[in-house]
Design an enzyme around this catalytic site. Structure first.
Site, PDB file in Angstrom:
ATOM      1  N   HIS A  45      84.078 136.661 136.001  1.00 32.39           N
ATOM      2  CA  HIS A  45      84.404 137.565 137.219  1.00 32.39           C
ATOM      3  C   HIS A  45      83.399 138.924 137.391  1.00 32.39           C
ATOM      4  O   HIS A  45      82.690 139.112 138.332  1.00 32.39           O
ATOM      5  CB  HIS A  45      85.922 138.059 136.985  1.00 32.39           C
ATOM      6  CG  HIS A  45      86.357 138.931 138.040  1.00 32.39           C
ATOM      7  ND1 HIS A  45      87.056 138.470 139.150  1.00 32.39           N
ATOM      8  CD2 HIS A  45      86.068 140.309 138.286  1.00 32.39           C
ATOM      9  CE1 HIS A  45      87.158 139.529 140.071  1.00 32.39           C
ATOM     10  NE2 HIS A  45      86.785 140.774 139.426  1.00 32.39           N
ATOM     11  N   GLU A  46      83.146 139.449 136.174  1.00 34.25           N
ATOM     12  CA  GLU A  46      82.645 140.865 136.133  1.00 34.25           C
ATOM     13  C   GLU A  46      80.854 140.216 136.391  1.00 34.25           C
ATOM     14  O   GLU A  46      80.433 141.142 136.902  1.00 34.25           O
ATOM     15  CB  GLU A  46      82.675 141.585 134.835  1.00 34.25           C
ATOM     16  CG  GLU A  46      84.018 142.195 134.489  1.00 34.25           C
ATOM     17  CD  GLU A  46      84.455 143.031 135.746  1.00 34.25           C
ATOM     18  OE1 GLU A  46      83.696 143.667 136.171  1.00 34.25           O
ATOM     19  OE2 GLU A  46      85.693 143.149 135.903  1.00 34.25           O
TER      20      GLU A  46
ATOM     21  N   HIS B  13      80.397 140.584 139.894  1.00 36.70           N
ATOM     22  CA  HIS B  13      80.147 141.895 140.485  1.00 36.70           C
ATOM     23  C   HIS B  13      78.591 142.455 140.115  1.00 36.70           C
ATOM     24  O   HIS B  13      77.823 142.841 140.979  1.00 36.70           O
ATOM     25  CB  HIS B  13      80.957 142.781 139.830  1.00 36.70           C
ATOM     26  CG  HIS B  13      82.555 142.917 140.232  1.00 36.70           C
ATOM     27  ND1 HIS B  13      82.595 142.357 141.754  1.00 36.70           N
ATOM     28  CD2 HIS B  13      83.810 142.718 139.621  1.00 36.70           C
ATOM     29  CE1 HIS B  13      83.839 142.540 141.653  1.00 36.70           C
ATOM     30  NE2 HIS B  13      84.500 142.758 140.578  1.00 36.70           N
TER      31      HIS B  13
ATOM     32  N   HIS C  84      85.215 141.117 146.185  1.00 36.40           N
ATOM     33  CA  HIS C  84      86.235 140.432 145.947  1.00 36.40           C
ATOM     34  C   HIS C  84      86.509 139.248 146.920  1.00 36.40           C
ATOM     35  O   HIS C  84      85.707 139.438 147.900  1.00 36.40           O
ATOM     36  CB  HIS C  84      87.599 141.169 145.652  1.00 36.40           C
ATOM     37  CG  HIS C  84      87.566 142.010 144.393  1.00 36.40           C
ATOM     38  ND1 HIS C  84      88.163 143.092 144.158  1.00 36.40           N
ATOM     39  CD2 HIS C  84      87.186 141.598 143.141  1.00 36.40           C
ATOM     40  CE1 HIS C  84      87.934 143.661 142.636  1.00 36.40           C
ATOM     41  NE2 HIS C  84      87.411 142.559 142.150  1.00 36.40           N
TER      42      HIS C  84
HETATM   43  N1  TQI Z   1      88.547 145.841 136.924  1.00 38.22           N
HETATM   44  C1  TQI Z   1      88.209 145.779 138.276  1.00 38.22           C
HETATM   45  C2  TQI Z   1      87.556 144.535 138.906  1.00 38.22           C
HETATM   46  O1  TQI Z   1      86.565 144.082 138.235  1.00 38.22           O
HETATM   47  C3  TQI Z   1      87.376 147.151 138.809  1.00 38.22           C
HETATM   48  C4  TQI Z   1      87.338 146.986 140.062  1.00 38.22           C
HETATM   49  C5  TQI Z   1      88.184 147.377 141.104  1.00 38.22           C
HETATM   50  C6  TQI Z   1      85.944 146.595 140.956  1.00 38.22           C
HETATM   51  N2  TQI Z   1      87.664 147.270 142.420  1.00 38.22           N
HETATM   52  C7  TQI Z   1      86.366 146.691 142.044  1.00 38.22           C
HETATM   53  C8  TQI Z   1      84.844 146.272 140.351  1.00 38.22           C
HETATM   54  C9  TQI Z   1      85.460 146.337 143.257  1.00 38.22           C
HETATM   55  C10 TQI Z   1      83.807 146.055 141.443  1.00 38.22           C
HETATM   56  C11 TQI Z   1      84.242 146.127 142.804  1.00 38.22           C
HETATM   57  O2  TQI Z   1      87.992 143.745 139.568  1.00 38.22           O
HETATM   58  S1  TQI Z   1      90.025 145.034 136.263  1.00 38.22           S
HETATM   59  C12 TQI Z   1      90.281 141.285 137.151  1.00 38.22           C
HETATM   60  C13 TQI Z   1      91.019 140.355 138.050  1.00 38.22           C
HETATM   61  C14 TQI Z   1      89.435 143.263 136.365  1.00 38.22           C
HETATM   62  C15 TQI Z   1      90.383 142.603 137.319  1.00 38.22           C
HETATM   63  O3  TQI Z   1      89.970 145.489 135.108  1.00 38.22           O
HETATM   64  O4  TQI Z   1      91.147 145.112 137.310  1.00 38.22           O
HETATM   65  C16 TQI Z   1      89.193 140.687 136.460  1.00 38.22           C
HETATM   66  C17 TQI Z   1      88.882 143.036 135.589  1.00 38.22           C
HETATM   67  F1  TQI Z   1      90.203 139.956 139.161  1.00 38.22           F
HETATM   68  F2  TQI Z   1      91.081 139.160 137.695  1.00 38.22           F
HETATM   69  F3  TQI Z   1      92.009 140.930 138.428  1.00 38.22           F
HETATM   70  C18 TQI Z   1      88.449 141.311 135.521  1.00 38.22           C
HETATM   71 CL1  TQI Z   1      88.992 138.839 136.290  1.00 38.22          CL
HETATM   72 ZN    ZN Z   2      86.594 142.521 140.387  1.00 34.77          ZN
END
Ligand code: TQI
Ligand code: ZN
Ligand code: ZN
Length: 169
Positions: free
Chosen positions: A126-127, A130, A136
């Protein structure tokens, strides 16, 4: 449906062979590093991009590290669950993971006895999305869907993820 960051930032044409490095002070084991290698491979398979590990944290395009609480970028981590990790849009390359999570690196996350266990490979895939410029997605099956449950493994790119990344590269 997939989305991009504001202004649709990407790694430019001349930077298709990207290097990544691990924050030296974390002293990660090969088993942990291999999780990231596999996660990069998922994206390399569907794009012209390549990802190569380097030992030079300062010159690497993509910098991966585990940090706890406030770690100096204004986006403090928050202990178990909540925020798990964050990665910044191109061409920042910063990929930080919350060192307080109960990361599962190998073994079967779906049968973990720890209720807050989080699958490292799922979060890494996922990261990296990004890091490469994907925002998303509204498609629940996609890697870029903004919610993941604990004790869940989701590492296969969905067609929505592939369409999104192939619009960028
Ligand atoms: N971290 C968020 C994410 O990576 C951080 C974030 C929020 C973000 N809004 C964003 C990053 C917009 C970039 C652009 O989405 S988290 C998931 C998931 C997170 C969440 O820690 O909430 C995953 C990290 F999507 F599964 F909920 C990894 Cl896989
Ligand atoms: Zn994300
Ligand atoms: Zn950070």
């Amino acid at each position: 449906h997939y989305s991009f960051f504001e202004g649709k930032p990407v790694w430019p044409e001349g930077r298709r062979d990207l290097t990544y490095a691990f924050y030296t002070e974390n002293e990660l084991t090969d088993t942990v590093k291999e999780v990231f290698t596999r996660a990069f491979q998922r994206w390399a398979e569907v794009t012209p991009l390549t990802f190569t590990q380097t030992d030079s944290y300062y010159t690497a395009d993509l910098k991966i590290g585990f940090f706890v609480g406030d770690h100096g970028d204004g986006e403090a981590f928050d202990g178990v669950l909540g925020t798990l990790a964050h990665a910044f849009s191109p061409t920042s390359g910063r990929f930080h993971l919350d060192g307080d999570e109960n990361w599962v690196v190998s073994g079967d996350i779906t049968t973990s006895s720890i209720s807050s266990a989080i699958d490292l490979e799922s979060v890494a895939v996922h990261e990296i999305g990004h890091l490469l410029g994907l925002g998303h997605s509204s498609v629940e099956e996609s890697i870029m869907y903004p919610t993941i449950s604990s004790r869940t493994r989701k590492v296969e790119l969905a067609s929505d993820d592939i369409l999104g990344i192939q619009e960028l590269y």
